[in-house]
Write a protein that holds these residues in place. Structure first.
Motif, PDB file in Angstrom:
ATOM      1  N   MET A   1       0.849  -1.177   0.000  1.00  0.00           N
ATOM      2  CA  MET A   1       0.000   0.000   0.000  1.00  0.00           C
ATOM      3  C   MET A   1       0.897   1.243   0.000  1.00  0.00           C
ATOM      4  N   THR A   2       0.705   2.070  -0.981  1.00  0.00           N
ATOM      5  CA  THR A   2       1.487   3.297  -1.091  1.00  0.00           C
ATOM      6  C   THR A   2       0.649   4.482  -0.637  1.00  0.00           C
ATOM      7  N   VAL A   3       1.270   5.327   0.115  1.00  0.00           N
ATOM      8  CA  VAL A   3       0.597   6.532   0.607  1.00  0.00           C
ATOM      9  C   VAL A   3       1.188   7.734  -0.118  1.00  0.00           C
ATOM     10  N   GLN A   4       0.336   8.517  -0.698  1.00  0.00           N
ATOM     11  CA  GLN A   4       0.769   9.723  -1.402  1.00  0.00           C
ATOM     12  C   GLN A   4       1.101  10.810  -0.385  1.00  0.00           C
ATOM     13  N   PRO A   5       2.269  11.421  -0.498  1.00  0.00           N
ATOM     14  CA  PRO A   5       2.561  12.532   0.421  1.00  0.00           C
ATOM     15  C   PRO A   5       1.702  13.738   0.063  1.00  0.00           C
ATOM     16  N   PRO A   6       1.360  14.535   1.051  1.00  0.00           N
ATOM     17  CA  PRO A   6       0.552  15.730   0.743  1.00  0.00           C
ATOM     18  C   PRO A   6       1.343  16.688  -0.144  1.00  0.00           C
ATOM     19  N   THR A   7       0.629  17.403  -0.973  1.00  0.00           N
ATOM     20  CA  THR A   7       1.294  18.354  -1.850  1.00  0.00           C
ATOM     21  C   THR A   7       1.860  19.492  -1.004  1.00  0.00           C
ATOM     22  N   PRO A   8       3.049  19.966  -1.344  1.00  0.00           N
ATOM     23  CA  PRO A   8       3.663  20.995  -0.507  1.00  0.00           C
ATOM     24  C   PRO A   8       2.917  22.327  -0.551  1.00  0.00           C
ATOM     25  N   PHE A   9       2.284  22.637  -1.678  1.00  0.00           N
ATOM     26  CA  PHE A   9       1.547  23.892  -1.811  1.00  0.00           C
ATOM     27  C   PHE A   9       0.132  23.584  -2.254  1.00  0.00           C
ATOM     28  N   PRO A  10      -0.795  23.456  -1.318  1.00  0.00           N
ATOM     29  CA  PRO A  10      -2.170  23.165  -1.734  1.00  0.00           C
ATOM     30  C   PRO A  10      -2.746  24.315  -2.549  1.00  0.00           C
ATOM     31  N   GLN A  11      -3.520  23.958  -3.547  1.00  0.00           N
ATOM     32  CA  GLN A  11      -4.137  24.953  -4.413  1.00  0.00           C
ATOM     33  C   GLN A  11      -5.252  25.654  -3.649  1.00  0.00           C
ATOM     34  N   PRO A  12      -5.298  27.003  -3.715  1.00  0.00           N
ATOM     35  CA  PRO A  12      -6.394  27.706  -3.034  1.00  0.00           C
ATOM     36  C   PRO A  12      -7.718  27.433  -3.742  1.00  0.00           C
ATOM     37  N   ALA A  13      -8.765  27.417  -2.957  1.00  0.00           N
ATOM     38  CA  ALA A  13     -10.099  27.213  -3.528  1.00  0.00           C
ATOM     39  C   ALA A  13     -10.434  28.396  -4.428  1.00  0.00           C
ATOM     40  N   PRO A  14     -11.100  28.151  -5.556  1.00  0.00           N
ATOM     41  CA  PRO A  14     -11.459  29.273  -6.427  1.00  0.00           C
ATOM     42  C   PRO A  14     -12.419  30.225  -5.706  1.00  0.00           C
ATOM     43  N   VAL A  15     -12.131  31.485  -5.813  1.00  0.00           N
ATOM     44  CA  VAL A  15     -12.942  32.508  -5.144  1.00  0.00           C
ATOM     45  C   VAL A  15     -14.160  32.811  -6.002  1.00  0.00           C
ATOM     46  N   GLN A  16     -15.319  32.826  -5.361  1.00  0.00           N
ATOM     47  CA  GLN A  16     -16.547  33.160  -6.070  1.00  0.00           C
ATOM     48  C   GLN A  16     -17.025  34.537  -5.632  1.00  0.00           C
ATOM     49  N   THR A  17     -17.568  35.258  -6.572  1.00  0.00           N
ATOM     50  CA  THR A  17     -18.186  36.548  -6.269  1.00  0.00           C
ATOM     51  C   THR A  17     -19.647  36.293  -5.966  1.00  0.00           C
ATOM     52  N   ALA A  18     -20.131  36.881  -4.894  1.00  0.00           N
ATOM     53  CA  ALA A  18     -21.526  36.686  -4.500  1.00  0.00           C
ATOM     54  C   ALA A  18     -22.107  38.007  -4.002  1.00  0.00           C
ATOM     55  N   PHE A  19     -23.430  38.068  -3.975  1.00  0.00           N
ATOM     56  CA  PHE A  19     -24.113  39.223  -3.418  1.00  0.00           C
ATOM     57  C   PHE A  19     -24.096  39.101  -1.897  1.00  0.00           C
ATOM     58  N   HIS A  20     -23.877  40.218  -1.224  1.00  0.00           N
ATOM     59  CA  HIS A  20     -23.945  40.264   0.231  1.00  0.00           C
ATOM     60  C   HIS A  20     -25.418  40.271   0.647  1.00  0.00           C
ATOM     61  N   ARG A  21     -25.673  39.935   1.878  1.00  0.00           N
ATOM     62  CA  ARG A  21     -27.051  39.867   2.376  1.00  0.00           C
ATOM     63  C   ARG A  21     -27.783  41.201   2.224  1.00  0.00           C
ATOM     64  N   THR A  22     -27.103  42.307   2.484  1.00  0.00           N
ATOM     65  CA  THR A  22     -27.761  43.609   2.350  1.00  0.00           C
ATOM     66  C   THR A  22     -28.091  43.905   0.887  1.00  0.00           C
ATOM     67  N   GLU A  23     -27.218  43.479  -0.019  1.00  0.00           N
ATOM     68  CA  GLU A  23     -27.485  43.666  -1.452  1.00  0.00           C
ATOM     69  C   GLU A  23     -28.675  42.804  -1.878  1.00  0.00           C
ATOM     70  N   LEU A  24     -28.729  41.574  -1.396  1.00  0.00           N
ATOM     71  CA  LEU A  24     -29.857  40.692  -1.737  1.00  0.00           C
ATOM     72  C   LEU A  24     -31.171  41.233  -1.176  1.00  0.00           C
ATOM     73  N   ASN A  25     -31.137  41.849   0.000  1.00  0.00           N
ATOM     74  CA  ASN A  25     -32.358  42.438   0.562  1.00  0.00           C
ATOM     75  C   ASN A  25     -32.916  43.518  -0.359  1.00  0.00           C
ATOM     76  N   VAL A  26     -32.038  44.359  -0.897  1.00  0.00           N
ATOM     77  CA  VAL A  26     -32.477  45.423  -1.807  1.00  0.00           C
ATOM     78  C   VAL A  26     -33.055  44.820  -3.089  1.00  0.00           C
ATOM     79  N   ILE A  27     -32.363  43.824  -3.642  1.00  0.00           N
ATOM     80  CA  ILE A  27     -32.811  43.204  -4.896  1.00  0.00           C
ATOM     81  C   ILE A  27     -34.121  42.455  -4.695  1.00  0.00           C
ATOM     82  N   LEU A  28     -34.214  41.674  -3.617  1.00  0.00           N
ATOM     83  CA  LEU A  28     -35.431  40.891  -3.384  1.00  0.00           C
ATOM     84  C   LEU A  28     -36.622  41.768  -3.016  1.00  0.00           C
ATOM     85  N   SER A  29     -36.377  42.931  -2.439  1.00  0.00           N
ATOM     86  CA  SER A  29     -37.468  43.866  -2.174  1.00  0.00           C
ATOM     87  C   SER A  29     -38.081  44.346  -3.495  1.00  0.00           C
ATOM     88  N   LEU A  30     -37.233  44.727  -4.433  1.00  0.00           N
ATOM     89  CA  LEU A  30     -37.715  45.124  -5.762  1.00  0.00           C
ATOM     90  C   LEU A  30     -38.395  43.942  -6.453  1.00  0.00           C
TER      91      LEU A  30
END
Length: 113
Positions: A1-30
């Motif tokens: 059984m071979t164990v893979q060593p962890p990668t030395p530099f883990p890849q960062p998770a892709p950043v997603q752009t999202a609406f903030h709660r206050t922005e969604l409140n304004v949009i959902l009100s309209l």
């Protein structure tokens, strides 16, 4: 059984752009007011890497009537918020979400006989 060593530099998770709660409140009100007026019936939210989109539909199985977009990359230029029409034309763009959404609120104003 071979164990893979962890990668030395883990890849960062892709950043997603999202609406903030206050922005969604304004949009959902309209959105709620437009649904009550019978103009809109459905919506969809997309969180992408470079922008967040709130799409408004008259019926579920068609192209969106309007897209409310948030592009943080344009924050220091013409503004990160924009309303885009069905044909792809930008109807309004700016730094303040409430000001940008006023272009859609004009549809609620009707003459009373």
């Amino acid at each position: 059984m071979t164990v893979q060593p962890p990668t030395p530099f883990p890849q960062p998770a892709p950043v997603q752009t999202a609406f903030h709660r206050t922005e969604l409140n304004v949009i959902l009100s309209l959105y709620g007011r437009m649904v009550a007026a019978g103009e809109w019936r459905d919506y969809g939210i997309s969180n992408l890497s470079d922008m967040a989109v709130f799409s408004v539909f008259r019926r579920t199985a068609e192209h969106p009537l309007y897209r409310i977009e948030k592009r943080p990359r344009l924050r220091n230029r013409q503004g990160q918020y924009s309303v885009v029409g069905m044909d792809g034309q930008i109807l309004k763009r700016g730094h303040d979400l409430k000001t940008v959404l006023r272009v859609l609120e004009r549809k609620l104003i009707r003459a009373v006989e």
